[in-house]
Structure formats: C-alpha cells, structure tokens
Design an enzyme around this catalytic site. Sequence first.
Site, mmCIF file in Angstrom:
data_model
loop_
_atom_site.group_PDB
_atom_site.id
_atom_site.type_symbol
_atom_site.label_atom_id
_atom_site.label_comp_id
_atom_site.label_asym_id
_atom_site.label_seq_id
_atom_site.Cartn_x
_atom_site.Cartn_y
_atom_site.Cartn_z
ATOM 1 N N ARG A 132 0.813 -1.231 0.000
ATOM 2 C CA ARG A 132 0.000 0.000 0.000
ATOM 3 C C ARG A 132 0.844 1.278 0.000
ATOM 4 N NH1 ARG A 132 -3.187 -2.792 4.026
ATOM 5 N NH2 ARG A 132 -4.824 -3.960 2.973
ATOM 6 N N LYS A 154 2.271 11.217 -11.205
ATOM 7 C CA LYS A 154 1.364 10.385 -11.984
ATOM 8 C C LYS A 154 2.078 9.102 -12.364
ATOM 9 C CE LYS A 154 -1.921 13.495 -14.204
ATOM 10 N NZ LYS A 154 -2.494 13.887 -15.508
ATOM 11 N N GLU A 196 7.671 18.421 -25.132
ATOM 12 C CA GLU A 196 7.113 18.751 -23.815
ATOM 13 C C GLU A 196 7.702 20.054 -23.272
ATOM 14 O OE1 GLU A 196 4.616 17.130 -22.441
ATOM 15 O OE2 GLU A 196 4.662 15.066 -23.209
ATOM 16 N N LYS A 237 6.400 22.827 -14.328
ATOM 17 C CA LYS A 237 5.598 21.658 -13.953
ATOM 18 C C LYS A 237 5.358 21.636 -12.437
ATOM 19 C CE LYS A 237 4.221 17.134 -14.501
ATOM 20 N NZ LYS A 237 4.176 15.976 -15.380
ATOM 21 N N GLU A 247 -5.224 16.968 -10.289
ATOM 22 C CA GLU A 247 -5.856 17.361 -11.534
ATOM 23 C C GLU A 247 -7.355 17.558 -11.396
ATOM 24 O OE1 GLU A 247 -4.185 15.426 -14.974
ATOM 25 O OE2 GLU A 247 -5.985 15.816 -16.141
ATOM 26 N N ARG A 251 -4.194 21.665 -13.400
ATOM 27 C CA ARG A 251 -3.201 20.693 -13.872
ATOM 28 C C ARG A 251 -3.538 20.150 -15.255
ATOM 29 N NH1 ARG A 251 -0.030 15.881 -10.576
ATOM 30 N NH2 ARG A 251 1.052 15.057 -12.398
ATOM 31 N N ASN A 255 -2.126 18.850 -20.227
ATOM 32 C CA ASN A 255 -2.573 17.934 -21.274
ATOM 33 C C ASN A 255 -2.636 18.601 -22.647
ATOM 34 O OD1 ASN A 255 -2.884 15.798 -19.445
ATOM 35 N ND2 ASN A 255 -4.932 16.524 -18.872
ATOM 36 N N HIS A 258 -2.219 16.594 -25.691
ATOM 37 C CA HIS A 258 -2.189 15.185 -25.299
ATOM 38 C C HIS A 258 -3.457 14.418 -25.674
ATOM 39 C CE1 HIS A 258 1.465 16.276 -23.304
ATOM 40 N NE2 HIS A 258 1.620 15.080 -22.791
ATOM 41 N N HIS A 262 -2.653 11.343 -27.701
ATOM 42 C CA HIS A 262 -2.941 9.977 -27.256
ATOM 43 C C HIS A 262 -3.744 9.215 -28.304
ATOM 44 C CE1 HIS A 262 -2.420 10.458 -22.595
ATOM 45 N NE2 HIS A 262 -1.280 10.490 -23.245
ATOM 46 N N HIS A 276 5.583 9.113 -28.126
ATOM 47 C CA HIS A 276 4.709 10.008 -27.367
ATOM 48 C C HIS A 276 4.912 11.491 -27.695
ATOM 49 C CE1 HIS A 276 2.292 11.529 -24.069
ATOM 50 N NE2 HIS A 276 3.330 12.220 -23.628
#
Lengths: 379, 379
Positions: A132, A154, A196, A237, A247, A251, A255, A258, A262, A276
């Site tokens: 955990r 993330k 990026e 960032k 997010e 945040r 994206n 993105h 994606h 990417h």
Amino acid sequence: MSDGGVATRPATEVVGVELGTRRYDIVIGSGALEELGPRLGELAPGGRVMIVTDENVARCHLERLERALAGHVALAPSVIVPPGESSKCFGELQRVVEEMLDAMLERGDLVVALGGGVVGDLAGFAAAILRRGVRYVQVPTSLLAQVDSSVGGKTGIDTRHGKNLVGAFHQPALVVADTSLLDTLSPREFRAGYAEVVKYGLIDAASFFEWLEGSWREIFAGGPAREQAIAASCRAKSRIVASDERESGQRALLNLGHTFGHALEAATGFSQRLVHGEGVAIGMVLAFGYSVRLGLCKPADESRVRAHLEAVGLPTDLAHIEGDIGDAESLIDHIMQDKKVERGSLTFILARGIGHAFIARNVDAGDVREYLAERLSAR
Amino acid sequence: MSDGGVATRPATEVVGVELGTRRYDIVIGSGALEELGPRLGELAPGGRVMIVTDENVARCHLERLERALAGHVALAPSVIVPPGESSKCFGELQRVVEEMLDAMLERGDLVVALGGGVVGDLAGFAAAILRRGVRYVQVPTSLLAQVDSSVGGKTGIDTRHGKNLVGAFHQPALVVADTSLLDTLSPREFRAGYAEVVKYGLIDAASFFEWLEGSWREIFAGGPAREQAIAASCRAKSRIVASDERESGQRALLNLGHTFGHALEAATGFSQRLVHGEGVAIGMVLAFGYSVRLGLCKPADESRVRAHLEAVGLPTDLAHIEGDIGDAESLIDHIMQDKKVERGSLTFILARGIGHAFIARNVDAGDVREYLAERLSAR
C-alpha cells in the site's frame, strides 16, 4: 565524469515541489547521479534500495548508478523490464511487484526508477501499490522524463482501452535529473522530449517559447542552455502540480496536445511509428488549429507553433505519420475513452494564443470529428 | 421490508469517519439498503454506478440492491467475481478494472462493493487505480465486513507471498451496513466476523468486552444488541482510523491477533479449513498467551479471552485446525513476509490485559518460534 570529481563538478540546481508533507526536490545538473548515494542514505537510513530499469537503459547507465550508490545503501537485485510502452501492462506490473516481494522490500525501503517515462510510470505504480505504498525516487534518463513524466506523481499502466487508464497518484521522494544521461539519447528521442519543453511555453510562458525559438540549437547541442531549458520546464511543472496535485483543475493544462496525441498514439498501436512526444507535437498543432477554427486564436499563432516544431524536426501534421491511422470516427472513439472525458462531453486544452492555453469543457464531439476528417482528407 | 415502508423503518445510526476532505458516513441499521438510492444520487448527480459483487452475494442480494437504486442513478452492468479469497489476485483485479473500462466508467462515477471483505478489498482497489482513483461505496454483507474491512480505506489483493501485500489506501465515499443482510450468513461466517467485534474490546475497551460476555447470545440472535455491537465496533474503528489513516502508529493496534492469524491462514492455504476471523480468534489467544509468556499479562486474562471465544464456538487453539499447518519455522517464515515486518524485526500487538493492547516492536523472532513450537507440540 569520475566518482571522485567533487571539486570540478558543475553546480546542480534544485527545484522544490511544494506539496506539504509530500514535498520533494528535483535535482538538475550534469553529474547529479554521483550525488545520489548520500541522498538515498539520508532518505532511508539503514534501508534497502531496489533499482527498476529497462534493458536499454541498463546497458548504458545501470553500472554507473550502482557504483554511485555503493557504500551508501544496501542494494536489492535490480529488476530489468523490456524497453517500450508495452511494458506498461498488468503482466509487467505483477512481475515487478512480485520481484519486490521476492526481495522482501519493506515499507521503509526505496525503489529507484532509472529510465524514461515507461520505467518511471511502471516502477512508480509498483511502488505505489507495494504494501500500500513504498517510497520511490525518479532518475529520469530521457529528456521527456526529465522535463515531464518524472515530476508530479502520476504513475500507471495502459490497457487495451488506452494509455494510463490504470494507476495512482504517488509522489516521488526525490527526482534526480542528471543531464549527462541525455548524451546517449538518439536525436529522435531527444526531439520527442523537446515537444514537452515547448508545451510549457505554449501553456502560459510566451517569453519562454520565444527564448526556445532563439536557443533551440544550443539546447540540442547540450551545455548550459539545455540545463536551463530543463530547469525552467521543471519549475513550470512543479508550480502547476503544487497548485493542483490531483488534476481537479489547472493541472489539466499540462494535457495540451495530449488528447489528440494519445488518440494518434492509439491509432498507431503505440508503436515506433509515432512516439509520445511526436504525438504531442502534432496534437499541439491540432489544438492550436482547432482553436483557430473556433475563432479563439489567430492563424499566425498556429503557424508559429508549427514552424518552431518543424524547425527542430518534429512532425506537425497527420500527413507526417507513416501508414494507416484510421478515420475520424475511430480517432474520436480513442478520444472518448481517454480519461479526460467527463460525463461523455469532451474536455480539450485550447489556446487563445501562445502562452494562453485554457481548459475548454463541453467541446462538441461532432465538430471535432469534422475537423479531424478535414485534416485527414488533406493528408 | 418493502421499498416504500419509510414510516415503519427502524432508525439508522450514522457514524462519521473524520478524515477532513475524505470524511464519510457509516450508515448502520436494518433496511439501510433501501436508503441507498437517494444517497448515491446525492454523491454522484447524473453519474453512473457499477456494482461489484460475488456469485453468492449476487444470488442473495443483488436484485434487492438494484431495485433500491433504480430511478436514482444509472446502473452500468454489474461485475460478478467468484466467491472466496482466491479472487483477491492480479487476474481478477485486471478483469474487474477492464470491465469498468469496457463500461466507460468515468472519474465522477461510483463503484459499489456489495459483499464481504474479499469483494470490498478487490472492488475498492480496482476503484483506487481506475483512472487513478474513482469513488466507491461499501455495502458490506458479512459481519466481518460491517465491523471491520469496509471501514478505513484499506484495499488490496494477495500474492503468493501473503495476504494484502499489494493495495492502496482508498477511503470509501460512504459505507452502508444494512444489518438485515446478515440474516443470510451461515453461523460459521457470523462467528468469524464476531471475532473482530471481540477484538475492539480487547484493544482498549474492557467494558465493551464485558458487555459482549453477557450479551453475545442476543447479538447472535439478531435484534437491537446486534446493531449495538456493530455500531460500537464501527465507532471504535472510525476513531482509530481518523487518528492514524495510514497506519504509521496507533492503527496497528487493529492488527491484534492478525499477525499470527495471517500466518495460520497462509499455512492452511487460505482455504475453508480456516477462515479469516477464525485465524484472528486463534491469533488473539496466541497474542495473549505470548504476552503471558513475556510476563506482561495475567494468565487469567488469557483464559478469559479463550473462554469467551470458545463460548461462541470459535476456534482458540492450533489443535482446533484440521490437517497439516507446517512447523514453527514455516509459520515464522509466513510472519516475516507479513507487511508489518519492519527492517527484519518483528512487530506484534501484545497486551497487558483485556482492553490494554499495545504495539510491541523488536519482538525476538527466535523466541516467537520457540513459543509456536511449544504450542504446536501440545497440538
């Protein structure tokens, strides 16, 4: 760079990610890896460290990292995954977690993710769910990971439905971006990461974008401009992540490019046809193009974005993707499955100009489909 | 109980779990299920709900739950897993998560875990990692889940190394413990859950334990005493969880009987030879016995714990486990792999008496092995 060259080592820059009890440092600089031993010793006194990396990175950098850690922490056997996005899957996740349990990694121990975005996402997620939650340290080896994926917590894996649909928010305990590791990157990988960097300028820093337009040759050549670009990206960032860790708001600006990107990655099967950062480059141009279509943004801004990305050699158009990428309908399907979809309505990051990105909710899917169909027919 | 019987419905008790922005209610009472529709509608206005349950529970309660939700929320197709601990594995986790993605469950939607501890742990973990976190609601159907596993946000799966070694802290958005669901439990299941009720008395509530000694027949028969016992248990758990959400301190007290218990469950292959609560019952007696051995606790307290657990029909001794359970060495191995091991030294919950449990660190593994060997030889 020798282990002992303390006196001649260039100074590293430290950027803090201010998240209260989860705050951490990003250490940026050539040779920062050699400082990692004492830092890990401080983070986990008497603890054990397990490095997770991929086959390619292991060949280039694993021995150097192990040497840097020797004498400071006890090392568990390293876990080496196959390179590439396909390692971000349930099967590899289970394998990595079970190797951690085989090594009896405990709550006070540390995982070190040595690699690009794939390794960072996978190892970070494994650390997040092991017992955990075990702490981990990001040692990004690609430009993309240094300026983006290693910062912000993330983590996750992909499924057949799309990228990063399964994962956790799990902040690293430390990020060490040793810019000397970038020397082994292929030009294509470096360029992909650079997309990026450009993104931060497009979101809210027009002057940074302007600086990039003038300085990209020095950034690509290495040296101080490169470190400056990386540090500026990490600061950007870090600031956004600190203001919205999970997010729920701002945040999402990260994206930019993105959602389209994606979908294009999915359309090319997450293959080497489009990596990417290349998807993000085309996606950013599409986002500016769509903003122009909606009358939000001047065509000259779209042209300027396209021109800079083209100058560094990045793809900027659907026509730059080799082979089949399906029709507008299938691209929209990929977008609908994207996790940034809320209640079936589309959320996009659009722009009113360079440095003026914003979150646009309730974007009409039919209109986006039409826009994509037009772009595809021009292909 | 009919859907419309609002006027005659007995009052439900609400216990708050005070975790700041993650606070939630535990609603306890016979017929609480019938109130779930409006509550879920409030939690996720316009959202969708996916029920995760197991084959046995589905047969008994799924239709009733679906009826209670009808008209209040939109239902995605329910996911039904095989019953039993073996569903807490990577394979089922992946299947559940992918069914959630197939149904296009989004961040604002809700997962409802309808079942015992296995379903709650598995569905809760799936919700924790789906799109990096979707909210879920616990609807516990076993006594064990109502008084223990549904509250506190511990979710996870097992591996071949042991139980709950992979998981997440993910607090539910709501817990609804409808005590009328317990009527379908077998006596063995009810007894097993009762071990966790006894645990709260042993930890820090001697007067609650005394009340249990006098009231267990009414609790087992159902009615107000049963609801009282469940509410008291939820209050106890809620208090401990609120003070230490991530088990950095006092929450470990909830592991009373669990370190020995888990080892015994592992030794019996997590089979029906010894279900969780039975392992905890024997484990609590072992913990008191070991406390006596260390001179920390009076033998009379151990006898009293044993006598009460025996009175309700729970196993209290290694001799009560049928078949092979290995030797002391293999039991210690199971304990060492347990996640509560820190830096190789053993942490146990021991007791200075009934209601006086404490966290004992640096317990000598060799001495525990010897103690277990003695208990085994008396078998």
